[in-house]
Design a protein around this motif. Structure first.
Motif, mmCIF file in Angstrom:
data_model
loop_
_atom_site.group_PDB
_atom_site.id
_atom_site.type_symbol
_atom_site.label_atom_id
_atom_site.label_comp_id
_atom_site.label_asym_id
_atom_site.label_seq_id
_atom_site.Cartn_x
_atom_site.Cartn_y
_atom_site.Cartn_z
ATOM 1 N N GLN A 33 0.823 -1.204 0.000
ATOM 2 C CA GLN A 33 0.000 0.000 0.000
ATOM 3 C C GLN A 33 0.862 1.261 0.000
ATOM 4 O O GLN A 33 1.845 1.367 0.736
ATOM 5 C CB GLN A 33 -0.931 0.016 1.212
ATOM 6 N N THR A 34 0.457 2.230 -0.808
ATOM 7 C CA THR A 34 1.173 3.507 -0.840
ATOM 8 C C THR A 34 0.891 4.329 0.419
ATOM 9 O O THR A 34 1.678 5.203 0.767
ATOM 10 C CB THR A 34 0.787 4.307 -2.088
ATOM 11 N N HIS A 103 -2.980 1.348 -4.414
ATOM 12 C CA HIS A 103 -3.480 2.670 -4.027
ATOM 13 C C HIS A 103 -4.810 2.607 -3.269
ATOM 14 O O HIS A 103 -5.434 3.647 -3.044
ATOM 15 C CB HIS A 103 -3.658 3.546 -5.269
ATOM 16 N N TRP A 107 -6.475 6.173 -1.974
ATOM 17 C CA TRP A 107 -7.584 6.759 -2.720
ATOM 18 C C TRP A 107 -8.876 6.756 -1.919
ATOM 19 O O TRP A 107 -9.668 7.692 -1.992
ATOM 20 C CB TRP A 107 -7.764 6.012 -4.043
#
Length: 263
Positions: A33-34, A103, A107
């Motif tokens: 995960q970013t 993302h 997001w």
């Protein structure tokens, strides 16, 4: 998304049982995960395969908490236990054989904070037992009210996120199936659920023992138990809501399940 710390920790709830074949890929999708401010709470329900050995390989990351039930108790007990342990502002769910896109958290948090939403879900695509995309994309209504949620369980569990500080601690009755639906019914008492119209997760369909592998007759029985036991509804109302679920289930397949090109 700037400054993960200021946007709050995400507590990821993951029950596990005999998914040693898949859980490493699932954990890797969280590690990728970013958005980095998360904790992953895995509650194992007395697996008899190699789940323990697989998860222990990830002990190097202290964001991963690995808990075990004393005896086999079911996903509802496991999710309740993880929710009591959660420290994050945000709660997200990921079953131990499903996957997130990198993302997903970033997001979804951006979407919720921008619109001041407290409960949201996203689209997801289906993969088969071997992780191959089937070409099926599942979406849903842009907004789900409490009444809409009684109509049908629109969100995929692996896509849901809610604001724990706003909603509070959720604990559900110990029902063996549809316990994620029981949870959304409780969360919808506090907040409507909004769709982020992006495919951010992959749902493994057709694995032996999964909900998607059971017959319609079996699932009808589970829906009835949900309304009768978890929602404490009478026989007639439970039967009405079960029938309503079946009708809206057919509507979902026609309106919100789409065939797309395989990647």
């Amino acid at each position: 998304m700037p400054n993960d710390l200021n946007n709050g920790m995400v507590s990821i709830i993951m029950p596990s049982y005999n998914t040693g074949k898949y859980i490493a890929d699932t954990i890797e999708s969280v590690l990728a995960q970013t958005y980095k401010n998360w904790e992953l709470i895995i509650v194992d329900d007395c697996s008899t395969d190699d789940t323990n050995e697989v998860v222990n390989k990830f002990k190097y990351d202290d964001r991963i908490k690995y808990l075990k039930n004393d005896h086999n108790s079911g996903a509802a007990v496991s999710r309740n236990k993880a929710l009591r342990e959660a420290k994050g502002k945000w709660i997200a769910f990921l079953d131990s054989d499903d996957l997130w896109l990198p993302h997903k958290l970033m997001w979804q948090l951006k979407f919720m904070k921008k619109h001041d939403y407290h409960f949201s879900y996203t689209n997801y695509c289906e993969i088969d037992e071997d992780g191959v995309e089937t070409g099926v994309l599942v979406t849903g209504p842009k907004r789900i009210t409490k009444t809409d949620m009684f109509n049908y369980c629109w969100p995929g569990c692996l896509t849901v996120m809610y604001d724990r500080e706003y909603v509070g601690l959720i604990q559900i009755l110990d029902i063996k199936k549809n316990n994620d639906y029981a949870m959304w019914l409780k969360v919808c008492q506090k907040a409507d659920c909004y769709l982020l119209n992006k495919c951010l997760a992959k749902y493994r369909k057709g694995r032996k023992g999964s909900v998607s592998s059971h017959s319609v007759k079996t699932m009808v029985g589970w829906h009835y138990k949900l309304f009768h036991e978890a929602e404490c509804q009478g026989v007639m109302k439970s039967m009405f809501n079960t029938c309503r679920n079946m009708i809206f289930g057919l509507y979902k397949k026609k309106r919100y399940v789409k065939l797309v090109a395989k990647k």
